[in-house]
Design a protein around this motif. Structure first.
Motif, PDB file in Angstrom:
ATOM      1  N   ALA A 336      25.386  35.198  64.535  1.00 50.01           N
ATOM      2  CA  ALA A 336      25.673  35.968  65.742  1.00 50.01           C
ATOM      3  C   ALA A 336      24.625  37.057  65.968  1.00 50.01           C
ATOM      4  O   ALA A 336      24.228  37.331  67.102  1.00 50.01           O
ATOM      5  CB  ALA A 336      27.067  36.581  65.654  1.00 50.01           C
ATOM      6  N   LYS A 337      24.155  37.693  64.892  1.00 48.52           N
ATOM      7  CA  LYS A 337      23.127  38.728  65.034  1.00 48.52           C
ATOM      8  C   LYS A 337      21.819  38.136  65.535  1.00 48.52           C
ATOM      9  O   LYS A 337      21.136  38.724  66.387  1.00 48.52           O
ATOM     10  CB  LYS A 337      22.898  39.429  63.690  1.00 48.52           C
ATOM     11  N   VAL A 338      21.436  36.989  64.982  1.00 44.04           N
ATOM     12  CA  VAL A 338      20.187  36.346  65.411  1.00 44.04           C
ATOM     13  C   VAL A 338      20.268  35.969  66.881  1.00 44.04           C
ATOM     14  O   VAL A 338      19.325  36.198  67.650  1.00 44.04           O
ATOM     15  CB  VAL A 338      19.912  35.101  64.537  1.00 44.04           C
ATOM     16  N   GLN A 339      21.390  35.402  67.290  1.00 40.38           N
ATOM     17  CA  GLN A 339      21.550  35.010  68.696  1.00 40.38           C
ATOM     18  C   GLN A 339      21.494  36.219  69.622  1.00 40.38           C
ATOM     19  O   GLN A 339      20.862  36.176  70.687  1.00 40.38           O
ATOM     20  CB  GLN A 339      22.875  34.262  68.851  1.00 40.38           C
ATOM     21  N   HIS A 340      22.140  37.297  69.226  1.00 40.81           N
ATOM     22  CA  HIS A 340      22.137  38.508  70.048  1.00 40.81           C
ATOM     23  C   HIS A 340      20.732  39.090  70.163  1.00 40.81           C
ATOM     24  O   HIS A 340      20.296  39.470  71.261  1.00 40.81           O
ATOM     25  CB  HIS A 340      23.090  39.542  69.449  1.00 40.81           C
ATOM     26  N   ALA A 341      20.006  39.161  69.035  1.00 40.25           N
ATOM     27  CA  ALA A 341      18.659  39.731  69.051  1.00 40.25           C
ATOM     28  C   ALA A 341      17.719  38.886  69.904  1.00 40.25           C
ATOM     29  O   ALA A 341      16.926  39.424  70.692  1.00 40.25           O
ATOM     30  CB  ALA A 341      18.119  39.853  67.628  1.00 40.25           C
ATOM     31  N   LEU A 342      17.786  37.564  69.773  1.00 37.39           N
ATOM     32  CA  LEU A 342      16.899  36.686  70.532  1.00 37.39           C
ATOM     33  C   LEU A 342      17.218  36.738  72.023  1.00 37.39           C
ATOM     34  O   LEU A 342      16.310  36.811  72.861  1.00 37.39           O
ATOM     35  CB  LEU A 342      17.020  35.260  70.014  1.00 37.39           C
ATOM     36  N   ALA A 343      18.505  36.700  72.373  1.00 38.06           N
ATOM     37  CA  ALA A 343      18.878  36.730  73.791  1.00 38.06           C
ATOM     38  C   ALA A 343      18.449  38.044  74.440  1.00 38.06           C
ATOM     39  O   ALA A 343      17.955  38.057  75.577  1.00 38.06           O
ATOM     40  CB  ALA A 343      20.383  36.531  73.931  1.00 38.06           C
ATOM     41  N   THR A 344      18.634  39.159  73.748  1.00 37.77           N
ATOM     42  CA  THR A 344      18.248  40.463  74.300  1.00 37.77           C
ATOM     43  C   THR A 344      16.746  40.526  74.531  1.00 37.77           C
ATOM     44  O   THR A 344      16.281  40.972  75.596  1.00 37.77           O
ATOM     45  CB  THR A 344      18.680  41.585  73.344  1.00 37.77           C
ATOM     46  N   GLU A 345      15.963  40.083  73.546  1.00 37.19           N
ATOM     47  CA  GLU A 345      14.509  40.161  73.690  1.00 37.19           C
ATOM     48  C   GLU A 345      14.004  39.195  74.758  1.00 37.19           C
ATOM     49  O   GLU A 345      13.092  39.524  75.526  1.00 37.19           O
ATOM     50  CB  GLU A 345      13.835  39.863  72.350  1.00 37.19           C
ATOM     51  N   PHE A 346      14.591  38.015  74.837  1.00 36.50           N
ATOM     52  CA  PHE A 346      14.168  37.059  75.862  1.00 36.50           C
ATOM     53  C   PHE A 346      14.387  37.641  77.258  1.00 36.50           C
ATOM     54  O   PHE A 346      13.543  37.501  78.143  1.00 36.50           O
ATOM     55  CB  PHE A 346      14.942  35.745  75.710  1.00 36.50           C
ATOM     56  N   ALA A 347      15.533  38.304  77.463  1.00 32.32           N
ATOM     57  CA  ALA A 347      15.824  38.877  78.776  1.00 32.32           C
ATOM     58  C   ALA A 347      14.789  39.937  79.155  1.00 32.32           C
ATOM     59  O   ALA A 347      14.313  39.975  80.300  1.00 32.32           O
ATOM     60  CB  ALA A 347      17.234  39.474  78.782  1.00 32.32           C
ATOM     61  N   HIS A 348      14.427  40.799  78.193  1.00 33.93           N
ATOM     62  CA  HIS A 348      13.428  41.827  78.493  1.00 33.93           C
ATOM     63  C   HIS A 348      12.070  41.214  78.796  1.00 33.93           C
ATOM     64  O   HIS A 348      11.389  41.610  79.759  1.00 33.93           O
ATOM     65  CB  HIS A 348      13.305  42.785  77.305  1.00 33.93           C
ATOM     66  N   LEU A 349      11.668  40.241  77.992  1.00 32.38           N
ATOM     67  CA  LEU A 349      10.354  39.632  78.197  1.00 32.38           C
ATOM     68  C   LEU A 349      10.338  38.735  79.432  1.00 32.38           C
ATOM     69  O   LEU A 349       9.283  38.561  80.056  1.00 32.38           O
ATOM     70  CB  LEU A 349       9.955  38.828  76.952  1.00 32.38           C
ATOM     71  N   TYR A 350      11.481  38.168  79.794  1.00 36.36           N
ATOM     72  CA  TYR A 350      11.533  37.366  81.016  1.00 36.36           C
ATOM     73  C   TYR A 350      11.235  38.249  82.232  1.00 36.36           C
ATOM     74  O   TYR A 350      10.530  37.838  83.165  1.00 36.36           O
ATOM     75  CB  TYR A 350      12.904  36.710  81.159  1.00 36.36           C
ATOM     76  N   ARG A 351      11.771  39.455  82.218  1.00 36.35           N
ATOM     77  CA  ARG A 351      11.478  40.394  83.315  1.00 36.35           C
ATOM     78  C   ARG A 351      10.003  40.761  83.332  1.00 36.35           C
ATOM     79  O   ARG A 351       9.403  40.900  84.406  1.00 36.35           O
ATOM     80  CB  ARG A 351      12.324  41.649  83.161  1.00 36.35           C
TER      81      ARG A 351
END
Length: 467
Positions: A336-351
């Protein structure tokens, strides 16, 4: 008439006359003498010159190359901002440079007097072993701080002059403005002073206990790689954070939003405890030494045992306290931690990618990014470090019915750092160049560094597509 003979003046030893006329030599005067003595050594001058010049040349040279040290934290950003250079230097310094510097300075500050046989002269002049120890310890600390300051200032100057004062992307993808990046970089360098002081205390202890033995000089350089090796092993997170060199790694938590402060603060406190304990042991053993015996250089079996046992006990106590006061268990790397960290970073970098490609702006809330990760075929309950993590990131765009998805391969180290490597689709996370204000740069979603908070409570796994 009788002549009265005047009394003949009695010759007084120079050191004694100095003491009688002006009182005992103070710690401040002894400290100045020890600093001058250290700075007069050719190897210390060479180290100062190297620390204040070499990092700038290194950062400038690497930033001008087409190939970057992408295997080093923030290395892939050295073309984009000058603030990446001092962070790359910090990672190298914590592993190699600072242990060697503390060995040369703190590990030799007492042993040099044994080799030269100058303890008697020093004791006659100062007349207080306690003041001698304080002056030597403070002088060694001063020189070490000058060396660390040189590494920080030189690498920062090299990066800013070569690349420029541009924003820096954090380890969760959020952008740091130049002013925020400057403050965070400075704070990161300040935080590693704590483990540096721990190594300096170990160096002082080795210099007192081992005397003329070269192992006293090499002790910090031996202890530091041992701690680095321990950090590479699959140890429980409580043991990892209880090691005195933990803050050499956990400074990366400053570059997330919110900052991952718990591991860093634990590392700083543990390092300071080791610094105080090692220095206090060195002082006690130094004051017990028989300076009237020219063959006594402190290197006795009893002294070695007296120095080692308290430090071993301190390690056991810190492991027990960290394990009892933190919620993390095992490695701290959970699905769950890995998924949360990856999803958060992807959203920032997608912007970030959206802005670089001049597409309509979108917020993280609109994207509703989620991630689903597996490890070596384990779909539920995956945990632990390794390069066999596979994740699928999904997101939604406003006004678009279809759900976007991208595949990543993750390599996670035992300390929670990971590298995400895009595995398609090429239009999203493949390799292509994007024109930015600082020149052409690789697609920000192609490869990026991230960090899993080892002490964070496991978030609820978001609803995400099954890979």
């Amino acid at each position: 008439m009788t002549a009265t003979a005047s009394p003949t003046p009695t010759a007084v030893p120079r050191g004694q006359a100095h003491t009688t006329a002006h009182g005992p030599v103070t710690v401040a005067r002894s400290y100045r003498f020890e600093v001058v003595k250290l700075l007069s050594q050719w190897r210390i001058r060479l180290l100062l010159l190297a620390c204040w010049i070499a990092p700038a040349l290194f950062v400038a040279g690497v930033s001008a190359q087409s190939t970057l040290p992408t295997d080093t934290l923030f290395g892939r950003w050295m073309h984009a901002t000058g603030w990446a250079g001092p962070l790359v230097t910090l990672g190298f310094a914590g592993t190699w440079a600072l242990p060697l510097l503390t060995s040369v300075v703190a590990g030799d500050v007492f042993a040099s007097e044994d080799r030269l046989g100058t303890w008697r002269h020093l004791l006659v002049a100062v007349r207080s072993p306690r003041r001698i120890f304080a002056a030597k310890a403070l002088a060694g600390l001063t020189v070490i701080l000058l060396l660390v300051a040189g590494l920080a200032v030189s690498s920062t100057a090299g990066g800013l002059v070569t690349v420029g004062n541009h924003p820096l992307a954090g380890l969760d993808g959020h952008p740091l403005a130049p002013g925020d990046a400057a403050g965070t970089v400075l704070l990161a360098w300040a935080c590693v002073l704590a483990p540096t002081l721990a190594l300096a205390g170990i160096g002082l202890l080795g210099s007192v206990v081992l005397g003329r033995s070269p192992m006293g000089l090499l002790l910090p350089a031996v202890v530091a790689p041992a701690m680095q090796l321990a950090q590479m092993l699959p140890l429980p997170v409580a043991v990892r954070l209880a090691l005195p060199g933990g803050a050499f790694l956990t400074w990366d938590g400053l570059f997330t939003s919110p900052a991952q402060l718990a591991p860093l603060l634990i590392g700083i406190v543990v390092s300071l405890l080791w610094a105080v304990t090692a220095t206090a042991l060195a002082c006690v053993l130094f004051l017990r030494r028989d300076f009237t015996n020219p063959t006594d250089d402190g290197s006795s079996r009893h002294a070695v045992v007296t120095a080692a046992l308290p430090l071993a006990g301190l390690l056991g106590v810190t492991v027990a306290v960290v394990a009892a006061t933190t919620t993390a268990t095992g490695s701290g790397i959970e699905q769950a931690k890995v998924q949360h960290a990856l999803a958060t970073e992807f959203a920032h970098l997608y912007r970030t990618q959206t802005a670089q490609l001049r597409r309509p702006a979108v917020t993280e809330g609109q994207l509703k990014t989620a991630a689903a990760c597996t490890k070596a075929g384990v779909r539920d309950g995956a945990h632990g470090a390794g390069n066999d993590w596979r994740c699928v990131v999904s997101w939604h765009l406003p006004g678009v019915a279809a759900t976007g998805s991208a595949v990543y391969q993750l390599d996670i180290t035992p300390d929670g750092r990971f590298v995400a490597d895009g595995d398609g689709p090429k239009e999203v996370n493949g390799y292509f160049l994007v024109r930015t204000s600082t020149g052409d740069a690789p697609n920000p979603l192609w490869q990026f560094d991230g960090n899993v908070d080892l002490l964070a409570a496991s978030p609820d796994s978001p609803d995400s597509p099954t890979p």
